[in-house]
Scaffold this motif. Structure first.
Motif, PDB file in Angstrom:
ATOM      1  N   ALA A 234       0.837  -1.201   0.000  1.00 46.98           N
ATOM      2  CA  ALA A 234       0.000   0.000   0.000  1.00 46.98           C
ATOM      3  C   ALA A 234       0.873   1.253   0.000  1.00 46.98           C
ATOM      4  CB  ALA A 234      -0.916  -0.003   1.224  1.00 46.98           C
TER       5      ALA A 234
ATOM      6  N   SER B  38       0.649   3.820  -3.014  1.00 42.96           N
ATOM      7  CA  SER B  38       0.063   5.136  -2.748  1.00 42.96           C
ATOM      8  C   SER B  38       0.852   6.261  -3.417  1.00 42.96           C
ATOM      9  CB  SER B  38      -0.013   5.387  -1.237  1.00 42.96           C
ATOM     10  OG  SER B  38       1.284   5.507  -0.701  1.00 42.96           O
TER      11      SER B  38
ATOM     12  N   VAL C  15      -5.040   6.852  -4.617  1.00 43.46           N
ATOM     13  CA  VAL C  15      -5.315   6.023  -3.442  1.00 43.46           C
ATOM     14  C   VAL C  15      -6.801   5.661  -3.376  1.00 43.46           C
ATOM     15  CG1 VAL C  15      -3.392   6.869  -2.081  1.00 43.46           C
ATOM     16  CG2 VAL C  15      -5.565   8.099  -2.033  1.00 43.46           C
TER      17      VAL C  15
ATOM     18  N   TYR D   9      -6.324  11.589   5.241  1.00 41.23           N
ATOM     19  CA  TYR D   9      -6.365  10.289   4.597  1.00 41.23           C
ATOM     20  C   TYR D   9      -6.285   9.144   5.600  1.00 41.23           C
ATOM     21  CZ  TYR D   9      -6.187   6.675   1.190  1.00 41.23           C
ATOM     22  OH  TYR D   9      -6.512   5.561   0.484  1.00 41.23           O
TER      23      TYR D   9
ATOM     24  N   SER E 157      -9.155   6.497   4.732  1.00 42.06           N
ATOM     25  CA  SER E 157      -8.826   5.114   4.370  1.00 42.06           C
ATOM     26  C   SER E 157      -9.448   4.141   5.369  1.00 42.06           C
ATOM     27  CB  SER E 157      -7.313   4.934   4.306  1.00 42.06           C
ATOM     28  OG  SER E 157      -6.735   5.278   5.548  1.00 42.06           O
TER      29      SER E 157
ATOM     30  N   TYR F 182     -13.026   3.631   4.605  1.00 45.67           N
ATOM     31  CA  TYR F 182     -13.216   2.717   3.470  1.00 45.67           C
ATOM     32  C   TYR F 182     -12.769   1.300   3.802  1.00 45.67           C
ATOM     33  CZ  TYR F 182     -14.578   6.200   0.034  1.00 45.67           C
ATOM     34  OH  TYR F 182     -15.256   7.141  -0.651  1.00 45.67           O
TER      35      TYR F 182
ATOM     36  N   ARG G 265      -9.798   0.354   4.289  1.00 47.01           N
ATOM     37  CA  ARG G 265      -8.481   0.029   3.734  1.00 47.01           C
ATOM     38  C   ARG G 265      -7.399   0.329   4.770  1.00 47.01           C
ATOM     39  NH1 ARG G 265      -7.982  -1.226  -1.626  1.00 47.01           N
ATOM     40  NH2 ARG G 265      -5.975  -1.907  -0.862  1.00 47.01           N
TER      41      ARG G 265
ATOM     42  N   PHE H  98      -3.773   0.976   3.891  1.00 44.44           N
ATOM     43  CA  PHE H  98      -3.415   2.342   3.536  1.00 44.44           C
ATOM     44  C   PHE H  98      -3.347   3.253   4.777  1.00 44.44           C
ATOM     45  CE2 PHE H  98      -4.190   0.828  -0.670  1.00 44.44           C
ATOM     46  CZ  PHE H  98      -3.365   1.614  -1.470  1.00 44.44           C
ATOM     47  N   THR H  99      -4.172   2.933   5.781  1.00 44.50           N
ATOM     48  CA  THR H  99      -4.110   3.711   7.025  1.00 44.50           C
ATOM     49  C   THR H  99      -2.714   3.606   7.639  1.00 44.50           C
ATOM     50  OG1 THR H  99      -6.398   3.079   7.389  1.00 44.50           O
ATOM     51  CG2 THR H  99      -5.233   4.116   9.242  1.00 44.50           C
TER      52      THR H  99
ATOM     53  N   THR I 243      -0.079   5.386   5.582  1.00 46.24           N
ATOM     54  CA  THR I 243      -0.100   6.837   5.776  1.00 46.24           C
ATOM     55  C   THR I 243       0.541   7.220   7.118  1.00 46.24           C
ATOM     56  OG1 THR I 243      -2.192   6.792   4.593  1.00 46.24           O
ATOM     57  CG2 THR I 243      -1.553   8.878   5.592  1.00 46.24           C
TER      58      THR I 243
END
Lengths: 283, 261
Positions: A67, A71, A76, A238, A242, A245, A247, A250-251, A254
């Motif tokens: 991810a 990203s 994303v 974000y 994320s 969603y 995800r 992605f969390t 980030t």
């Protein structure tokens, strides 16, 4: 050789010792991070194999790394035409403006409060009242009043402002009195003493304030961007989106980005500090 | 010879909420042009206070201090001062430290460079123009301190135990250097020290101060030709005389310290 006496290590031996010591540190660092990643991977694997309901909240290291890389190259999940670069840019701009505004206000204010007792006596109660309030407490009001761009900047401003202000005041009050005496016997009056003795003296204090302020600034920006009201950019935002969603890979990616950004800006401040003090002949 | 520094009935009282200390009381002294005078006394007798008042860094409580007939009211470039801890600006190079006084008087850059180059030569710092103070040894730092004070072409050089923090060898060397610089510049020097040996080596006249409250106890002229030989019988004789004066004051200082107020 004239300089080396029996029993003293030669320069070469000392360099060798230093390299060995650094290698040891490096190896130990790699070991500890590897152990951490291994634990993380095992827990994540165990959760998903056992069908635990918490499993989605802890993706393994590999999906997070994937991810992280994705990203930066692709848009994303949850946003169109937005990569991590875009979010880094919008957060950086906010931190930058918050920082610049804080400098512009805190530096003259600190110089004035440090130099004049009346101003110090007037300013101190205000500082003491507002300083203990966490900058994040202002988030709801700031976002309503200053909206999604200037609101987070205002929060960063508050976070950076006080460390710089307090350090500058401290620096002015700690100016070496002997240097002031020397300047006076050389013919300097108040104004000259201020520009040629006080101002250079506070530079190291100011740099300390800046470094502390930047750290606080990053914590503030992330939290300020997380607020649901604002317009949808930035790394803090974000983290929130994320997770919404689902995800979580992605969390975590980030979060890693935020940590790296904070390290990088502090690093830049440290490099500037070293340059400035070398240029000024201080060590 | 005309009087350069004239001090009449000088007194200084330091008072805080709890204590009131009479540091100086009706002190009179005079230094003539071109003279090298050492102010010597037991610690705490106020010799540095005298110097700081002449420099204009400290206000007097009473009496008058005149330099070339002009009443001293604040610090000024015509009275150069050399400090015990050097007090060099750490962010300035040797050259820029020396040029500080010229810079704030608005002397053009070319002229400043000319003056500082001459002074760097005089104090023996050639090759160190661009070094910062923390790259220099103690003795070299004080050379910068002396050159910086001289740059303003002061009438008087006030020196506050300038070699007090140097090791013995460097101190002896710096004393010789100071005499060389003094004879090259013909400045009036008021030099504070607590070292009898230093005073006898340097001074035209030694003013021995009393224990607190400080005033001048005795003025001892030193007529030995320079360079002075520390091991000569004459040098030792003067030294003995000064020491005898000082010993009594040390004894008095010790007694007042022991007796309850």
């Amino acid at each position: 050789m004239v300089n080396s006496m029996p029993g003293t290590p030669t320069a070469l031996a000392r360099i060798k010792d230093a390299v060995v010591a650094n290698w040891a540190r490096l190896v130990l660092g790699i070991v500890s991070i590897s152990v951490f990643i291994a634990c993380w991977a095992s827990v994540s694997y165990y959760l998903s194999e056992s069908g635990n309901s918490l499993s989605p909240y802890l993706p393994g290291p590999l999906p997070v790394a994937e991810a992280f890389l994705d990203s930066f190259s692709d848009s994303v999940p949850g946003l169109t035409d937005t990569t991590m670069w875009d979010m880094i840019a919008s957060s950086l701009i906010r931190v930058f403006w918050g920082f610049v505004l804080a400098m512009v206000v805190a530096l003259p204010m600190g110089l004035a409060m440090g130099s004049f007792r009346v101003l110090d006596a007037m300013g101190k109660p205000l500082v003491e009242v507002f300083r203990p309030i966490p900058p994040l407490a202002w988030v709801p009001v700031f976002l309503m009043v200053f909206k999604s761009f200037w609101g987070p900047i205002g929060i960063v401003f508050l976070g950076v402002f006080f460390p710089i202000l307090l350090n500058v005041i401290f620096g002015v009050k700690n100016v070496d009195q002997r240097l002031v005496d020397a300047a006076r016997t050389l013919g300097a009056k108040r104004g000259t003493i201020f520009t040629k003795v006080v101002m250079p003296s506070i530079v190291p204090y100011m740099m300390t304030g800046i470094k502390v302020g930047l750290g606080v600034g990053w914590m503030c920006i992330v939290a300020a961007e997380m607020m649901p009201i604002q317009g949808g950019t930035g790394v803090g935002y974000y983290v929130w989106l994320s997770a919404d969603y689902g995800r979580y890979d992605f969390t975590y990616a980030t979060m890693l980005v935020i940590g790296l950004l904070s390290i990088m800006t502090t690093g830049v401040a440290e490099i500037i500090e070293k340059r400035v003090s070398r240029w000024m002949g201080l060590r | 010879m005309t009087a350069c520094i004239e001090i009449r009935g000088l007194s200084k009282v330091f008072s805080s909420d709890k204590r009131r200390v009479v540091a100086l009381e009706s002190l009179d002294m005079e230094v003539v042009d071109g003279e090298f005078v050492c102010l010597l006394g037991p610690s705490g007798c106020g010799k540095t206070t005298v110097l700081r008042i002449v420099a204009g860094l400290e206000p007097a409580t009473g009496g008058s201090v005149k330099v070339h007939g002009k009443q001293v009211s604040s610090a000024g470039p015509e009275r150069g001062m050399v400090f015990q801890e050097f007090a060099l600006f750490p962010w300035r190079t040797v050259r820029r430290n020396i040029e500080f006084g010229l810079e704030i008087r608005g002397v053009p850059e070319a002229k400043r460079g000319e003056i500082s180059t001459k002074l760097i030569d005089l104090v023996g710092l050639k090759g160190f123009e661009d070094a910062h103070p923390d790259e220099l040894s103690g003795g070299m730092r004080q050379r910068v301190g002396i050159a910086r004070a001289l740059a303003n072409e002061p009438a008087v050089l006030l020196m506050d135990e300038p070699f007090g923090s140097l090791d013995a060898q460097t101190r002896n060397l710096m004393q010789k250097e100071l005499l060389r610089i003094w004879s090259a510049t013909k400045k009036t020097v008021l030099f504070v020290t607590h070292s009898v040996d230093e005073a006898v080596f340097l001074a035209d006249r030694i003013m021995v101060m009393t224990a607190r409250p400080g005033k001048i106890r005795e003025v001892i002229p030193v007529s030995l030709p320079r360079p002075r030989d520390r091991t000569s019988a004459e040098f030792i004789a003067v030294r003995g005389k000064v020491l005898a004066e000082l010993d009594e004051e040390f004894e008095k200082a010790r007694k007042t310290e022991l007796s309850p107020d």
